[in-house]
Design a protein around this motif. Structure first.
Motif, PDB file in Angstrom:
ATOM      1  N   SER A  65       0.959  -1.181   0.144  1.00  8.75           N
ATOM      2  CA  SER A  65       0.005  -0.119   0.023  1.00  8.75           C
ATOM      3  C   SER A  65       1.082   1.385  -0.009  1.00  8.75           C
ATOM      4  CB  SER A  65      -0.984  -0.155   1.330  1.00  8.75           C
ATOM      5  OG  SER A  65      -1.781  -1.283   1.255  1.00  8.75           O
ATOM      6  N   GLU A  69       1.091   4.101  -2.813  1.00  8.94           N
ATOM      7  CA  GLU A  69       0.612   5.431  -2.295  1.00  8.94           C
ATOM      8  C   GLU A  69       1.974   6.315  -3.073  1.00  8.94           C
ATOM      9  OE1 GLU A  69      -0.596   8.409   1.179  1.00  8.94           O
ATOM     10  OE2 GLU A  69      -0.460   6.313   1.410  1.00  8.94           O
ATOM     11  N   LYS A  73       1.464   9.435  -5.583  1.00 10.40           N
ATOM     12  CA  LYS A  73       2.164  11.017  -5.324  1.00 10.40           C
ATOM     13  C   LYS A  73       3.170  11.504  -6.334  1.00 10.40           C
ATOM     14  CE  LYS A  73       2.961  11.768  -0.949  1.00 10.40           C
ATOM     15  NZ  LYS A  73       3.497  11.929   0.448  1.00 10.40           N
ATOM     16  N   LYS A 134      -3.828  10.671   6.499  1.00  6.71           N
ATOM     17  CA  LYS A 134      -3.730   9.381   6.656  1.00  6.71           C
ATOM     18  C   LYS A 134      -3.975   8.875   7.818  1.00  6.71           C
ATOM     19  CE  LYS A 134       0.140   8.108   5.013  1.00  6.71           C
ATOM     20  NZ  LYS A 134       1.565   7.886   4.421  1.00  6.71           N
ATOM     21  N   SER A 141      -4.822   4.150   0.533  1.00  6.91           N
ATOM     22  CA  SER A 141      -3.625   4.651  -0.056  1.00  6.91           C
ATOM     23  C   SER A 141      -4.031   5.790  -1.335  1.00  6.91           C
ATOM     24  CB  SER A 141      -2.867   3.449  -0.667  1.00  6.91           C
ATOM     25  OG  SER A 141      -2.270   2.770   0.432  1.00  6.91           O
ATOM     26  N   GLY A 142      -3.429   6.975  -1.273  1.00  9.69           N
ATOM     27  CA  GLY A 142      -3.532   8.040  -1.994  1.00  9.69           C
ATOM     28  C   GLY A 142      -4.951   8.628  -2.065  1.00  9.69           C
TER      29      GLY A 142
END
Length: 196
Positions: A65, A69, A73, A134, A141-142
């Motif tokens: 994960s 992410e 990003k 988060k 994730s993300g």
């Protein structure tokens, strides 16, 4: 120009650090087959599951994960960098009385210290905010904007959107590196398609 080369090299190394080994809290590993399933976001034709260096072997779901992410990003930053590159190359400079070079690498070298301070503080504020998001329960994730609260991966349109974002990010990461190399090696920083 050495500063710009050093800046480009450090940016490349910093992006590679996202894939550095991280101490694992638990020894539990995931079934890598779950990440290779064609229904997982990011597994798209024609490549499918792409891991030529084997970075995913034996990794836990948490690490996978984190990798996803980091990929999102870096892809988002690369897409913004490609857009910003051509805006700057077109001569659009909203700050500093448009006195900076139209070559984005030269403009980065010409940027006053106050500009770099603003840039670093702005990036730091975004990273701090992302860390706060988060920490919220149900974070995926993300998903900085919290779209997972309204839609899940069972919605085909949402999965298609996520795949497009990941693929565009992957392409943008390759594109911005090619653009920077083109500028460093040949001094060409603008749109070369229509250059005579």
């Amino acid at each position: 120009m050495k500063f710009v080369s050093a800046l480009a090299t450090s940016a490349l190394l910093a992006s590679a650090s996202a894939f550095a080994p991280v101490p694992q809290v638990s020894s539990r590993t995931s079934s890598l087959e779950a990440w290779k399933d064609e229904t997982v976001v990011g597994i798209t034709p024609p490549v499918g599951f792409f891991d030529p260096l084997g970075l995913s072997k034996g990794k836990s779901d948490e690490i996978m994960s984190m990798y996803r992410e980091a990929e999102l990003k870096h892809g988002r930053v690369a897409m913004a960098a490609c857009l910003g590159w051509y805006i700057t190359a077109a001569g659009v400079h909203p700050a500093f009385n448009s006195s900076l070079s139209s070559d984005p690498l030269k403009a980065a070298a010409e940027l006053p210290a106050v500009g770099w301070i603003q840039f670093v503080l702005g990036c730091g504020a975004i990273e701090w905010l992302a860390q706060q998001i988060k920490a919220q329960p149900g974070y995926q994730s993300g998903d900085i904007l919290g779209a997972a609260y309204w839609v899940d991966d069972s919605d085909e349109g949402w999965v298609d959107y996520q795949n497009k974002e990941i693929n565009n990010g992957r392409l943008a990461m390759l594109a911005i590196m090619g653009i920077i190399v083109q500028d460093l090696k040949f001094g060409d920083y603008g749109d070369q398609l229509f250059k005579h």
